[in-house]
Design an enzyme around this catalytic site. Structure first.
Site, PDB file in Angstrom:
ATOM      1  N   CYS A 134      32.804  42.721  40.666  1.00  0.00           N
ATOM      2  CA  CYS A 134      33.824  41.783  41.638  1.00  0.00           C
ATOM      3  C   CYS A 134      33.549  40.380  41.846  1.00  0.00           C
ATOM      4  O   CYS A 134      32.619  40.251  42.398  1.00  0.00           O
ATOM      5  CB  CYS A 134      33.958  42.614  42.843  1.00  0.00           C
ATOM      6  SG  CYS A 134      35.124  41.786  43.943  1.00  0.00           S
ATOM      7  N   CYS A 137      34.125  39.253  45.434  1.00  0.00           N
ATOM      8  CA  CYS A 137      33.359  39.830  46.462  1.00  0.00           C
ATOM      9  C   CYS A 137      31.782  38.947  46.410  1.00  0.00           C
ATOM     10  O   CYS A 137      31.206  38.744  47.255  1.00  0.00           O
ATOM     11  CB  CYS A 137      33.029  41.245  46.372  1.00  0.00           C
ATOM     12  SG  CYS A 137      34.406  42.396  45.800  1.00  0.00           S
ATOM     13  N   ASP A 138      31.513  39.098  45.260  1.00  0.00           N
ATOM     14  CA  ASP A 138      29.982  38.830  44.991  1.00  0.00           C
ATOM     15  C   ASP A 138      29.782  37.105  44.458  1.00  0.00           C
ATOM     16  O   ASP A 138      28.503  36.670  44.041  1.00  0.00           O
ATOM     17  CB  ASP A 138      29.306  39.885  44.195  1.00  0.00           C
ATOM     18  CG  ASP A 138      29.374  41.257  44.538  1.00  0.00           C
ATOM     19  OD1 ASP A 138      29.468  41.243  45.756  1.00  0.00           O
ATOM     20  OD2 ASP A 138      29.412  42.076  43.841  1.00  0.00           O
TER      21      ASP A 138
END
Ligand code: NAP
Length: 308
Positions: A134, A137-138
């Protein structure tokens, strides 16, 4: 046991669209969502090919809009929980969600897909320790650092464009020299100066005791092997269906995707499927949404015949 006219399993774009149409048909509906509504949309950075948003939209914003659109419907129950068992007994459709059973006259399966792994030793341990599926997200954990992206499809290319704005250098590792992604996006990565192309190349090992430190690469044209130090590795090498809970009698293709007709009907009367979980060629948000609506329409017809 609660009883519904229709239960929709999964609240990605297909599931939310199906729930919207079912609710508007006046059907007593349950939408079962394991996590936050949106499915893989929540892990998608910029969405530029969903009609109606000429400047594009972030995946999580589109998911929020879809979810908010369901709020006025009092005949729609939103049930948060994981489906652990799905039984078909003498025509009855029974679904076990956390600690309760639901009974449904019709079920639409919209359980989607999950990202595929590379299948290398140490991969599970390093997931969350440098390896991610992701970028949204990261990505920020790797600000100014060096990362790799594995894959050559729309996910790898689209998410590379997002990551390249954050990291100092990105190695795009693809096993062939031609991309599966849309040419428009491929042109954009070719113009992005901090993306290094590692084509005809596979990853053969992941290194790091506590955290990812680098990967071994093998050049398929020369056979040469080398070590590439990396702070992070984003893996986008395709999807696998989320179908472990499905009754065996529902027909699937050789990869486990559910086979339906054009009205989203499976081989079992009263069971339908829509979105990425279906066996098909085109996996897009817009197709998932269309299939959700088609499946809801087919459910409405099915219930009219069943009760009529
Ligand atoms: P995909 O289209 O299946 O592409 C997977 C890529 O990973 C391919 O390039 C494949 O190589 C490579 N690959 C597969 N297994 C591998 C392995 N074991 N090791 C190394 N490489 C491997 O997957 P995706 O990009 O996640 O997309 C999935 C679906 O969602 C597609 O239908 C896609 O169009 C759709 N999608 C659309 C958008 C968009 O429209 N913006 C964004 C994301 C996803 P080969 O090319 O050699 O097979």
């Amino acid at each position: 046991m609660r009883r519904f006219g229709a239960v929709v399993v999964g609240a990605g774009p297909a599931g939310m669209s199906a729930a919207l149409y079912l609710a508007r048909f006046g059907i007593n509906t349950a939408l079962v969502e394991q996590l936050a509504p949106g499915g893989l949309l929540l892990q998608t950075s910029a969405v530029e090919n969903y009609p109606g948003f000429p400047k594009g939209i972030q995946g999580y914003e589109l998911a929020d809009f879809m979810s908010e659109q369901l709020s006025p419907y009092t005949n729609l129950s939103r049930i948060q929980g994981g489906l652990s068992e799905f039984k078909i007994a003498e025509g009855r459709k029974l679904l076990h969600i956390d600690d309760e059973w639901l009974e449904a006259d019709a079920v639409i399966i919209c359980s989607g897909v999950r990202y595929r792994k590379l299948g290398l030793p140490n991969e599970d341990f390093l997931l969350g320790r440098g390896i991610s599926h992701c970028a949204l997200c990261d990505g920020n954990f790797f600000k100014g650092q060096i990362v790799g992206v594995a894959g050559g499809g729309n996910s790898a290319v689209g998410e590379s464009l997002h990551l390249a704005k954050i990291v100092s250098r990105l190695h795009l590792i693809h096993r062939r020299d031609a991309f599966r992604a849309a040419p428009f996006e491929v042109d954009r990565i070719k113009q992005t100066t901090n993306i290094v192309f590692e084509l005809n190349t596979i990853i053969t090992a992941l290194h790091g005791e506590k955290q990812l430190e680098g990967i071994s690469l093998k050049r398929l044209d020369t056979g040469k092997e080398e070590f590439l130090p990396l702070d992070g590795l984003f893996v986008f090498v395709g999807f696998d269906p989320v179908s472990g809970f499905l009754p065996e009698e529902i027909s699937r293709d050789s990869q486990g995707f559910i086979v339906t007709d054009t009205e989203m009907r499976t081989n079992i009367p009263g069971i339908f499927a829509a979105g990425d979980i279906r066996a098909k060629l085109c996996r897009q948000i817009v197709t998932a949404v269309g299939e959700g609506a088609t499946a809801a329409n087919a459910v409405n017809i099915y219930l009219e015949h069943a009760h009529g």
